[in-house]
Design an enzyme around this catalytic site. Sequence first.
Site, mmCIF file in Angstrom:
data_model
loop_
_atom_site.group_PDB
_atom_site.id
_atom_site.type_symbol
_atom_site.label_atom_id
_atom_site.label_comp_id
_atom_site.label_asym_id
_atom_site.label_seq_id
_atom_site.Cartn_x
_atom_site.Cartn_y
_atom_site.Cartn_z
ATOM 1 N N LYS A 3 28.693 -16.223 -21.800
ATOM 2 C CA LYS A 3 28.575 -15.755 -20.343
ATOM 3 C C LYS A 3 28.143 -14.410 -20.275
ATOM 4 O O LYS A 3 27.971 -13.898 -20.986
ATOM 5 C CB LYS A 3 30.414 -15.847 -20.080
ATOM 6 C CG LYS A 3 31.320 -15.086 -21.059
ATOM 7 C CD LYS A 3 32.730 -15.137 -20.714
ATOM 8 C CE LYS A 3 33.431 -14.227 -21.470
ATOM 9 N NZ LYS A 3 34.705 -14.276 -20.792
ATOM 10 N N TYR A 13 22.143 16.615 -9.293
ATOM 11 C CA TYR A 13 22.998 16.546 -8.029
ATOM 12 C C TYR A 13 24.432 17.067 -8.545
ATOM 13 O O TYR A 13 24.925 17.156 -9.715
ATOM 14 C CB TYR A 13 23.363 15.022 -7.867
ATOM 15 C CG TYR A 13 22.175 14.216 -7.175
ATOM 16 C CD1 TYR A 13 21.638 14.647 -5.912
ATOM 17 C CD2 TYR A 13 21.767 13.187 -7.763
ATOM 18 C CE1 TYR A 13 20.899 13.781 -5.328
ATOM 19 C CE2 TYR A 13 20.794 12.560 -7.220
ATOM 20 C CZ TYR A 13 20.299 12.768 -5.918
ATOM 21 O OH TYR A 13 19.185 12.203 -5.362
HETATM 22 C C1 LIG Z 1 38.193 -17.313 -23.177
HETATM 23 C C2 LIG Z 1 37.378 -16.308 -24.075
HETATM 24 N N1 LIG Z 1 37.037 -17.033 -25.296
HETATM 25 C C3 LIG Z 1 36.208 -16.240 -26.179
HETATM 26 C C4 LIG Z 1 35.771 -14.935 -25.540
HETATM 27 C C5 LIG Z 1 34.719 -14.198 -26.579
HETATM 28 O O1 LIG Z 1 35.349 -12.925 -26.645
HETATM 29 P P1 LIG Z 1 34.799 -11.761 -27.692
HETATM 30 O O2 LIG Z 1 33.456 -11.403 -27.254
HETATM 31 O O3 LIG Z 1 35.815 -10.704 -27.850
HETATM 32 O O4 LIG Z 1 34.499 -12.575 -28.871
HETATM 33 C C6 LIG Z 1 35.899 -14.498 -24.451
HETATM 34 C C7 LIG Z 1 35.297 -13.308 -23.907
HETATM 35 O O5 LIG Z 1 35.740 -12.672 -22.968
HETATM 36 C C8 LIG Z 1 36.895 -15.370 -23.294
HETATM 37 O O6 LIG Z 1 37.288 -15.084 -22.247
#
Ligand SMILES: Cc1ncc(COP(=O)(O)O)c(C=O)c1O
Length: 390
Positions: free
Chosen positions: A37, A261
Amino acid sequence: MEKLPTWLEINLDALESNIKLLRNWIDPEVKILHTVKADAYGHGAVQVAQAAEKWVDMFGVATVDEALELQASGIRTPILVLSPILEKEIPRIVNAGFAVTLSSSSFARRLSRCASERSSCIDFHVEVDTGMGRTGMLPDEAKEVIEEAASLPGIHFSGLYTHFPVSDTDPTFSVEQVERFHAFIDDLKARGVDIPILHSANSGAIPAIPESHMQMVRPGLLLYGYFPSEWKTPVSILPIMSWYSRLVQIRRIPAGNTISYGRTYTTQRDTLMGIVPVGYGHGYPFRLSNTGEMIIHGKRVPIIGRVTMDMTMVDLTDLMEKPDEGDEVVLIGKQGAASISLHEVAGWANTIPYEILCGISKRVPRTYFKHGKVETYKSLLGVLPNYLIA
Ligand SMILES: Cc1ncc(COP(=O)(O)O)c(C=O)c1O
């Protein structure tokens, strides 16, 4: 990258090596859901997923658009949308065939109706909130929703999961969550519900809490080369990204002048100042003003004055060799014996490594390395062949 003022190098070999290391830590039958994601935490979801696809079993995204982007790029590995989505988005999920996280009975009924109308079958996962306090449902509500949804046509209960808020810092609480999760599963079993794939482990949990692995792990940060807390990062995990720039201007500033700035820095001596063409408009944190460092000629140099939208100033006075315009600057990564880690930058900015990675803007071209050579180049102009930048 002589022709670029700033760029990221993303090492796809290091990504592959991190996935293989993870494979060695977990039981062979445990699946991997690779969390890609937020554009694979800023690394570029399409390029990362294409490189990882051979080694992982599922991709995790937050939105329908993210899932569609992967599908449009030719990814055929199953994709799970982890975050709740609007009921209005259901037709897009059903048409594309993604797995979805279901968080209410009304969502389940609508998903079932839409999938049945199109004679398709959509996989759904349910997140049980055992202590994360964000999405999902508390056990009592989850039980009711699962019992109803598992009997609806057109949808299939294919995953059950929970999420950890402190797996990197408090294994005791995380183990307690695992116990709550198992109690919930026992209850479901007693009610005659078929139990699907179980998953819970994020990057913090994978090395620290083996009982969290279950049938699938869900790493994000770990595959990009970091443990959430720097001091615990297993040495064999490699950061896959480095951030570079080049000096675009060098100026001599007499003592007693103010820089940038807000006039927050005054030169105390005759200062050789370098301009680095990276600022908060590239996602380089404003909080690094008068605080952070960069590497030039294998030495750390301090940031002076405020970080601006497009540029940041550094003090080059103490370098042994005279710097030139065009010299390479390292913002995150290594040069000679010096290195600056993502965690260090996050510490200077008083934030977490995730935010720094996700914040690096599209302005910074991504160059993808495979077998030591640039394989792909992605910039505001799109994905371009290597010869245009070589
Ligand atoms: C539901 C869920 N699973 C897994 C992950 C992966 O987390 P990480 O990057 O700490 O492994 C996330 C990330 O925020 C998440 O929201």
